[in-house]
Design a protein around this motif. Structure first.
Motif, PDB file in Angstrom:
ATOM      1  N   ALA A   1       0.723  -1.190   0.223  1.00 48.67           N
ATOM      2  CA  ALA A   1      -0.021  -0.015  -0.093  1.00 48.67           C
ATOM      3  C   ALA A   1       1.031   1.447  -0.124  1.00 48.67           C
ATOM      4  O   ALA A   1       0.487   2.211  -0.756  1.00 48.67           O
ATOM      5  CB  ALA A   1      -0.930  -0.002   1.109  1.00 48.67           C
ATOM      6  N   VAL A   2       1.884   1.335   0.757  1.00 48.66           N
ATOM      7  CA  VAL A   2       3.022   2.472   0.856  1.00 48.66           C
ATOM      8  C   VAL A   2       3.573   2.667  -0.392  1.00 48.66           C
ATOM      9  O   VAL A   2       3.578   3.627  -0.848  1.00 48.66           O
ATOM     10  CB  VAL A   2       3.930   2.351   1.832  1.00 48.66           C
ATOM     11  CG1 VAL A   2       4.721   3.587   1.978  1.00 48.66           C
ATOM     12  CG2 VAL A   2       3.089   2.347   3.150  1.00 48.66           C
ATOM     13  N   LYS A   3       3.834   1.340  -1.131  1.00 47.53           N
ATOM     14  CA  LYS A   3       4.809   1.687  -2.128  1.00 47.53           C
ATOM     15  C   LYS A   3       3.780   2.179  -3.565  1.00 47.53           C
ATOM     16  O   LYS A   3       4.281   2.940  -4.447  1.00 47.53           O
ATOM     17  CB  LYS A   3       5.274   0.305  -2.858  1.00 47.53           C
ATOM     18  CG  LYS A   3       5.968   0.412  -4.051  1.00 47.53           C
ATOM     19  CD  LYS A   3       6.532  -0.939  -4.211  1.00 47.53           C
ATOM     20  CE  LYS A   3       7.505  -1.061  -5.546  1.00 47.53           C
ATOM     21  NZ  LYS A   3       8.252  -2.240  -5.883  1.00 47.53           N
TER      22      LYS A   3
ATOM     23  N   ALA B   1       5.901  12.614   4.535  1.00 47.09           N
ATOM     24  CA  ALA B   1       4.637  12.913   5.115  1.00 47.09           C
ATOM     25  C   ALA B   1       4.575  11.661   6.295  1.00 47.09           C
ATOM     26  O   ALA B   1       4.076  11.740   7.276  1.00 47.09           O
ATOM     27  CB  ALA B   1       3.549  12.796   4.334  1.00 47.09           C
ATOM     28  N   ILE B   2       4.710  10.462   5.737  1.00 48.92           N
ATOM     29  CA  ILE B   2       4.489   9.116   6.684  1.00 48.92           C
ATOM     30  C   ILE B   2       5.655   9.128   7.824  1.00 48.92           C
ATOM     31  O   ILE B   2       5.163   9.023   8.987  1.00 48.92           O
ATOM     32  CB  ILE B   2       4.462   7.831   5.983  1.00 48.92           C
ATOM     33  CG1 ILE B   2       3.314   8.005   4.788  1.00 48.92           C
ATOM     34  CG2 ILE B   2       4.212   6.672   6.964  1.00 48.92           C
ATOM     35  CD1 ILE B   2       1.937   8.033   5.295  1.00 48.92           C
ATOM     36  N   LEU B   3       6.643   9.593   7.556  1.00 42.92           N
ATOM     37  CA  LEU B   3       7.625   9.648   8.716  1.00 42.92           C
ATOM     38  C   LEU B   3       7.364  10.715   9.456  1.00 42.92           C
ATOM     39  O   LEU B   3       7.607  10.672  10.864  1.00 42.92           O
ATOM     40  CB  LEU B   3       9.067  10.006   8.092  1.00 42.92           C
ATOM     41  CG  LEU B   3      10.427   9.780   8.913  1.00 42.92           C
ATOM     42  CD1 LEU B   3      10.360   8.628   9.735  1.00 42.92           C
ATOM     43  CD2 LEU B   3      11.645  10.228   8.328  1.00 42.92           C
TER      44      LEU B   3
ATOM     45  N   VAL C   1      -2.755   7.092   2.847  1.00 47.54           N
ATOM     46  CA  VAL C   1      -1.927   5.943   3.034  1.00 47.54           C
ATOM     47  C   VAL C   1      -2.393   4.811   3.921  1.00 47.54           C
ATOM     48  O   VAL C   1      -2.284   3.798   3.647  1.00 47.54           O
ATOM     49  CB  VAL C   1      -0.541   6.435   2.591  1.00 47.54           C
ATOM     50  CG1 VAL C   1       0.571   5.207   2.754  1.00 47.54           C
ATOM     51  CG2 VAL C   1      -0.155   7.348   1.578  1.00 47.54           C
ATOM     52  N   ILE C   2      -2.385   5.580   4.956  1.00 53.51           N
ATOM     53  CA  ILE C   2      -2.428   4.410   6.392  1.00 53.51           C
ATOM     54  C   ILE C   2      -3.797   3.962   5.861  1.00 53.51           C
ATOM     55  O   ILE C   2      -4.059   2.870   6.529  1.00 53.51           O
ATOM     56  CB  ILE C   2      -2.248   5.446   7.422  1.00 53.51           C
ATOM     57  CG1 ILE C   2      -0.936   5.898   7.622  1.00 53.51           C
ATOM     58  CG2 ILE C   2      -2.549   4.468   8.748  1.00 53.51           C
ATOM     59  CD1 ILE C   2      -0.022   5.106   7.638  1.00 53.51           C
TER      60      ILE C   2
ATOM     61  N   ASN D   1     -11.382   0.946  12.317  1.00 53.05           N
ATOM     62  CA  ASN D   1     -10.924   2.230  11.550  1.00 53.05           C
ATOM     63  C   ASN D   1     -10.052   3.212  12.120  1.00 53.05           C
ATOM     64  O   ASN D   1     -10.113   3.483  13.178  1.00 53.05           O
ATOM     65  CB  ASN D   1     -12.390   2.561  11.336  1.00 53.05           C
ATOM     66  CG  ASN D   1     -12.388   3.969  10.261  1.00 53.05           C
ATOM     67  OD1 ASN D   1     -11.218   4.787  10.283  1.00 53.05           O
ATOM     68  ND2 ASN D   1     -13.387   4.292   9.375  1.00 53.05           N
ATOM     69  N   CYS D   2      -9.100   3.409  11.492  1.00 50.50           N
ATOM     70  CA  CYS D   2      -7.913   4.184  12.045  1.00 50.50           C
ATOM     71  C   CYS D   2      -8.410   5.791  12.351  1.00 50.50           C
ATOM     72  O   CYS D   2      -7.808   6.341  13.164  1.00 50.50           O
ATOM     73  CB  CYS D   2      -6.639   4.429  11.221  1.00 50.50           C
ATOM     74  SG  CYS D   2      -5.905   2.661  10.870  1.00 50.50           S
ATOM     75  N   ARG D   3      -9.543   6.036  11.916  1.00 49.09           N
ATOM     76  CA  ARG D   3     -10.022   7.594  11.935  1.00 49.09           C
ATOM     77  C   ARG D   3     -10.965   7.644  13.156  1.00 49.09           C
ATOM     78  O   ARG D   3     -11.413   8.698  13.567  1.00 49.09           O
ATOM     79  CB  ARG D   3     -10.657   8.125  10.738  1.00 49.09           C
ATOM     80  CG  ARG D   3      -9.595   8.214   9.711  1.00 49.09           C
ATOM     81  CD  ARG D   3     -10.487   8.614   8.330  1.00 49.09           C
ATOM     82  NE  ARG D   3      -9.583   8.942   7.416  1.00 49.09           N
ATOM     83  CZ  ARG D   3      -8.974  10.053   6.953  1.00 49.09           C
ATOM     84  NH1 ARG D   3      -9.300  10.952   7.638  1.00 49.09           N
ATOM     85  NH2 ARG D   3      -7.796  10.138   6.047  1.00 49.09           N
ATOM     86  N   LYS D   4     -11.329   6.621  13.725  1.00 44.85           N
ATOM     87  CA  LYS D   4     -12.187   6.746  14.678  1.00 44.85           C
ATOM     88  C   LYS D   4     -12.073   5.321  15.858  1.00 44.85           C
ATOM     89  O   LYS D   4     -11.617   4.390  15.304  1.00 44.85           O
ATOM     90  CB  LYS D   4     -13.747   6.625  14.317  1.00 44.85           C
ATOM     91  CG  LYS D   4     -14.362   5.338  13.374  1.00 44.85           C
ATOM     92  CD  LYS D   4     -15.584   5.641  13.050  1.00 44.85           C
ATOM     93  CE  LYS D   4     -16.281   4.515  12.409  1.00 44.85           C
ATOM     94  NZ  LYS D   4     -17.455   4.810  11.720  1.00 44.85           N
ATOM     95  N   VAL D   5     -12.592   5.379  17.076  1.00 47.18           N
ATOM     96  CA  VAL D   5     -12.564   4.525  18.107  1.00 47.18           C
ATOM     97  C   VAL D   5     -13.574   3.463  17.883  1.00 47.18           C
ATOM     98  O   VAL D   5     -14.641   3.755  17.159  1.00 47.18           O
ATOM     99  CB  VAL D   5     -12.549   5.145  19.494  1.00 47.18           C
ATOM    100  CG1 VAL D   5     -11.459   6.091  19.765  1.00 47.18           C
ATOM    101  CG2 VAL D   5     -13.935   5.722  19.787  1.00 47.18           C
ATOM    102  N   ASN D   6     -13.429   2.118  18.348  1.00 38.84           N
ATOM    103  CA  ASN D   6     -14.215   1.255  17.953  1.00 38.84           C
ATOM    104  C   ASN D   6     -15.627   1.524  18.880  1.00 38.84           C
ATOM    105  O   ASN D   6     -15.572   2.061  19.745  1.00 38.84           O
ATOM    106  CB  ASN D   6     -13.841  -0.166  18.609  1.00 38.84           C
ATOM    107  CG  ASN D   6     -12.691  -0.681  17.810  1.00 38.84           C
ATOM    108  OD1 ASN D   6     -12.429  -0.201  16.603  1.00 38.84           O
ATOM    109  ND2 ASN D   6     -11.723  -1.508  18.099  1.00 38.84           N
TER     110      ASN D   6
END
Length: 316
Positions: free
Chosen positions: A42-44, A56-58, A99-100, A311-316
């Motif tokens: 995915a990063v590539k 940006a990711i670093l 990306v994430i 989902n990385c954008r919100k808590v479970n």
């Protein structure tokens, strides 16, 4: 070098002094054996379309780890309540969150509810460095994701105007020493800096100098053309070094030449211990890489968090 780093990783993982819980190099060996491959892919894919992704990711990973540990709190969107870390002033220029998102979506499809967003970000940061031509390393895994993200806490991030004493204090609060400071600062070899981050060195520097006397005069003059005194906006920007998409040791060479952008970078020459490391890394890319790997593992092992987000954008 590889043997020494492997020993360092083993020693770090054995110790629980700075860890909220134990991390492991083979954490997903049974539960999601293809996790690293999926994330790297995915990063590539993102990198092929946008060469600024590694920077940006670093930076995103660094900003995450310095607030509440490496718990992916920087990835959370507001839920209608208070402002989250993304909204904090130091994080307004963060980008490439997609990306994430893409990496997490792919790994969720393969192993639902197993791989934390914090691990996705830590692995993506390693992959980003590699794609930019830098070194690789084994990333300890097993982080959990945090449920709290507060915009005001981003003011704890080390500022580009910090002197060495302020930088040392900021890093020490996170269990990181001056060697870690110099090595991790090498991440500034990637990306750009907004004029507002170094304008303090160009105009009204102090009572006797309009321009920071520690900056190369010709370099300062060139920066003033890009960042005029009346423009104090975030918009304008300058490459951190002449090869902003390549992970190399050029950053340290620029410090020696007094051609770096930030006060916090030039500050590394103000003490014998940090100055000697700057000169060492300026003359040996291998020495920089080895130190960077050790300090990245150390920083990314500062853990926090309570869950594995779906989902990385919100808590479970």
């Amino acid at each position: 070098m590889a043997t020494g780093i492997a020993f360092f990783v083993a020693l770090l993982l054995w110790s629980t002094f700075r860890l909220g819980y134990a991390l492991s190099l083979n954490y997903y060996e049974q539960t999601c054996p293809d996790a690293e491959f999926i994330i790297s892919k995915a990063v590539k894919e993102a990198f092929m379309n946008d060469k600024t992704v590694p920077a940006a990711i670093l930076r995103m990973h660094f900003h995450d780890c310095f607030i509440r540990g490496c718990d992916a709190s920087v990835l959370l969107d507001t839920d209608g309540g208070g402002k989250v870390e993304k909204s904090g002033f130091p994080n307004l220029s963060l980008h490439a969150f997609y990306v994430i998102d893409n990496a997490k979506k792919a790994v969720e499809a393969a192993c639902p509810g197993v791989v934390s967003c914090a691990d996705v970000l830590a692995l993506a940061a390693r992959d980003a460095v590699v794609l930019a031509g830098g070194p690789t390393w084994d990333v300890p895994k097993g982080r959990q994701d945090g449920r709290t993200s507060v915009a005001s806490e981003t003011l704890q991030l080390p500022a580009p105007t910090f002197n060495l004493s302020q930088l040392q204090q900021s890093f020490a609060q996170r269990g990181l020493n001056l060697g870690d400071l110099v090595a991790l600062s090498g991440g500034h070899t990637l990306g750009v800096s907004h004029c507002s981050s170094f304008q303090n060195r160009l105009y009204n520097f102090d009572a006797t100098h309009d321009t920071d006397p520690s900056m190369n005069p010709a370099f300062a003059a060139s920066l003033k053309k890009v960042c005029p005194a009346h423009n104090n906006a975030q918009n304008g920007g300058v490459n951190m070094d002449p090869s902003p998409t390549s992970f190399d040791n050029t950053y340290y060479k620029l410090i020696v030449q007094r051609k770096c952008l930030l006060s916090s970078d030039q500050a590394l020459l103000t003490a014998p211990s940090t100055k000697s490391l700057v000169y060492k890394f300026a003359t040996s890319k291998e020495a920089f890489y080895e130190a960077f790997i050790k300090s990245m593992i150390k920083m990314s092992s500062l853990t926090g968090g309570q869950e594995v987000r779906k989902n990385c954008r919100k808590v479970n």
